[in-house]
Design a protein around this motif. Structure first.
Motif, PDB file in Angstrom:
ATOM      1  N   LEU A  72      42.455   7.435  49.348  1.00 49.41           N
ATOM      2  CA  LEU A  72      42.596   8.106  48.294  1.00 49.41           C
ATOM      3  C   LEU A  72      43.355   9.453  48.500  1.00 49.41           C
ATOM      4  CD1 LEU A  72      39.574   7.498  46.111  1.00 49.41           C
ATOM      5  CD2 LEU A  72      41.761   6.527  45.904  1.00 49.41           C
ATOM      6  N   PHE A  73      43.846   9.634  50.111  1.00 45.20           N
ATOM      7  CA  PHE A  73      44.324  10.757  50.504  1.00 45.20           C
ATOM      8  C   PHE A  73      45.722  10.795  50.497  1.00 45.20           C
ATOM      9  CE2 PHE A  73      45.600  13.492  54.236  1.00 45.20           C
ATOM     10  CZ  PHE A  73      45.365  14.669  53.821  1.00 45.20           C
ATOM     11  N   GLY A  74      46.478  11.701  50.029  1.00 44.72           N
ATOM     12  CA  GLY A  74      47.886  11.946  50.084  1.00 44.72           C
ATOM     13  C   GLY A  74      48.573  12.813  51.011  1.00 44.72           C
ATOM     14  N   GLY A  75      47.996  13.502  52.002  1.00 46.66           N
ATOM     15  CA  GLY A  75      48.509  14.491  52.757  1.00 46.66           C
ATOM     16  C   GLY A  75      49.620  13.999  53.795  1.00 46.66           C
ATOM     17  N   PRO A  76      50.068  14.849  54.627  1.00 45.14           N
ATOM     18  CA  PRO A  76      51.260  14.599  55.365  1.00 45.14           C
ATOM     19  C   PRO A  76      50.868  13.684  56.442  1.00 45.14           C
ATOM     20  CG  PRO A  76      50.206  16.748  56.145  1.00 45.14           C
ATOM     21  CD  PRO A  76      49.445  16.044  54.765  1.00 45.14           C
ATOM     22  N   THR A  88      47.745  24.945  67.253  1.00 49.17           N
ATOM     23  CA  THR A  88      46.646  24.807  67.022  1.00 49.17           C
ATOM     24  C   THR A  88      46.660  23.828  65.383  1.00 49.17           C
ATOM     25  OG1 THR A  88      44.460  25.325  66.108  1.00 49.17           O
ATOM     26  CG2 THR A  88      46.135  26.777  65.619  1.00 49.17           C
ATOM     27  N   ARG A  89      45.809  23.272  64.900  1.00 45.04           N
ATOM     28  CA  ARG A  89      45.907  22.308  63.705  1.00 45.04           C
ATOM     29  C   ARG A  89      45.232  23.306  62.648  1.00 45.04           C
ATOM     30  NH1 ARG A  89      44.658  18.030  67.019  1.00 45.04           N
ATOM     31  NH2 ARG A  89      46.436  16.493  67.310  1.00 45.04           N
ATOM     32  N   SER A  90      45.779  23.234  61.467  1.00 45.21           N
ATOM     33  CA  SER A  90      45.245  23.838  60.147  1.00 45.21           C
ATOM     34  C   SER A  90      44.127  22.868  59.733  1.00 45.21           C
ATOM     35  CB  SER A  90      46.357  24.095  59.141  1.00 45.21           C
ATOM     36  OG  SER A  90      46.692  22.850  58.476  1.00 45.21           O
ATOM     37  N   VAL A  91      43.376  23.132  58.777  1.00 40.62           N
ATOM     38  CA  VAL A  91      42.373  22.522  58.187  1.00 40.62           C
ATOM     39  C   VAL A  91      42.917  21.166  57.476  1.00 40.62           C
ATOM     40  CG1 VAL A  91      42.474  23.897  55.902  1.00 40.62           C
ATOM     41  CG2 VAL A  91      40.375  22.361  56.617  1.00 40.62           C
ATOM     42  N   ASN A  92      44.003  21.363  56.646  1.00 36.81           N
ATOM     43  CA  ASN A  92      44.838  20.233  56.161  1.00 36.81           C
ATOM     44  C   ASN A  92      45.476  19.392  57.237  1.00 36.81           C
ATOM     45  OD1 ASN A  92      44.477  20.789  53.475  1.00 36.81           O
ATOM     46  ND2 ASN A  92      46.257  21.559  53.190  1.00 36.81           N
ATOM     47  N   GLU A  93      45.717  19.749  58.440  1.00 30.49           N
ATOM     48  CA  GLU A  93      46.344  18.712  59.439  1.00 30.49           C
ATOM     49  C   GLU A  93      45.183  18.198  60.016  1.00 30.49           C
ATOM     50  OE1 GLU A  93      50.108  21.775  60.532  1.00 30.49           O
ATOM     51  OE2 GLU A  93      48.140  22.057  61.452  1.00 30.49           O
TER      52      GLU A  93
END
Length: 356
Positions: free
Chosen positions: A38-42, A56-61
């Motif tokens: 159900l996730f539609g992120g990058p 570094t990675r963001s929380v979304n990444e």
């Protein structure tokens, strides 16, 4: 059914909550190890290029990478869950071809139970009672639920912090903390397998970083030869079992005569259902579940007619990271449950009001 949902159903706060939540419970962070549908992120490539550019990675990444890992990998493993003095273990088989996801979970401790799911179709076999419960779940409790929340508010309420590298179940894993920016939600410490991004360990963190509960693979085989066809055959084989199909009706809180007079920051209404108990109900009196999520944590409001024989004094309970509060609201009984701090549940309880 997500891995953690099957395990968590055996350690809920009360008998009343157990009967309802075993059938209905949506799980947010506890479904992280099998997050996917159900996730539609990058995409993973986008995440990788952004991380290289920023160092570094963001929380979304981070969450996107974890999500993509479960969509691309088949695996088997033994999952151990500890909360307070209790501990349980389950054997997990997981396979996903990018669009179709299947999973089998066998409990290794406590009551024998096998749960198999294909996308939103779920069946739970209980050998001791020879019963099988068939459900169709609109919400799989996937972690993260960023697609299901209309606006991705996760970065507004959570931040990510990388903390090192450790071995888990024989695999090197990046450690990252997903920390809340307010006191309405818990934090998470996550171990993400370095090569694939698959989550291999998860801790739910309370005040001052205290570990409320922990879930970890004790052994894990990546790219395991899990057969989707075999799981589908097992799912359909109900010979010798009495099959139950709880009936849920999709509705809205407004249609059932309820509303929140004040929103709880960050939490969005995700779904609302009533449950058919077999008894006749006048409109607005059937047991109802109203689900909210901030993209990671979920909260459920269970409302049913007040019964003096079953519903006693107002109370609160906790098992690990799962908290609940129960109280009378007019002629109804409310149970609010979720993996959030008790003050968050109380805000929901105080905000709920009858509109008719």
């Amino acid at each position: 059914m997500p891995v953690f949902a099957a395990i968590a159903s055996s350690r809920l706060p009360s008998r009343h909550a157990h009967l309802q939540l075993r059938r209905w419970r949506p799980v947010g962070a506890m479904a992280l190890l099998t997050a996917g549908l159900l996730f539609g992120g990058p995409s993973q490539a986008q995440v990788g290029s952004t991380a290289q550019a920023t160092g570094t990675r963001s929380v979304n990444e981070w969450l996107s990478r974890m999500h993509e890992a479960s969509r691309q990998r088949a695996y088997t493993g033994t999952l151990v869950v500890s909360a307070g003095a209790s501990m349980s273990a389950s054997k997990v088989w997981h396979v996903c071809d990018g669009s179709q996801q299947m999973e089998r979970i066998d409990t290794l401790t406590g009551t024998p139970r096998t749960t198999i799911r294909r996308n939103s179709d779920v069946i739970t076999f209980e050998p001791e009672t020879k019963t099988a419960v068939v459900e169709k779940r609109e919400s799989l409790g996937m972690f993260p639920e960023m697609l299901r929340t209309p606006n991705n508010l996760i970065p507004q309420f959570y931040a990510a912090r990388e903390t090192g590298v450790q071995r888990v179940a024989g695999h090197l894993a990046d450690m990252v903390e997903i920390l809340p920016k307010d006191d309405l939600r818990f934090g998470y410490r996550i171990w993400s397998e370095r090569q694939t991004g698959l989550v291999v360990k998860l801790q739910t963190l309370g005040e001052q970083g205290a570990v409320l509960e922990q879930m970890s693979f004790s052994e894990l085989q990546l790219d395991a030869p899990v057969s989707m066809d075999k799981l589908q055959k097992l799912m359909k084989d109900t010979r010798g079992y009495e099959v139950h199909k709880p009936l849920l009706k999709k509705t809205t809180a407004e249609a059932e005569g309820w509303r929140l007079k004040e929103a709880v920051p960050g939490f969005t209404a995700m779904s609302c259902h009533t449950r058919d108990t077999g008894a006749a109900h006048t409109p607005g009196t059937a047991p109802m579940q109203w689900v909210f999520s901030d993209g990671l944590a979920s909260v459920s409001l269970f409302v049913e007619p007040f019964d003096a024989q079953r519903h006693g004094q107002e109370k609160a309970a906790a098992v690990g990271a799962t908290h609940s509060v129960s109280k009378r609201v007019g002629d109804h009984w409310l149970t609010v449950l979720g993996e959030v701090p008790p003050p968050t549940l109380r805000r929901f309880a105080l905000a709920l009001e009858r509109t008719r």
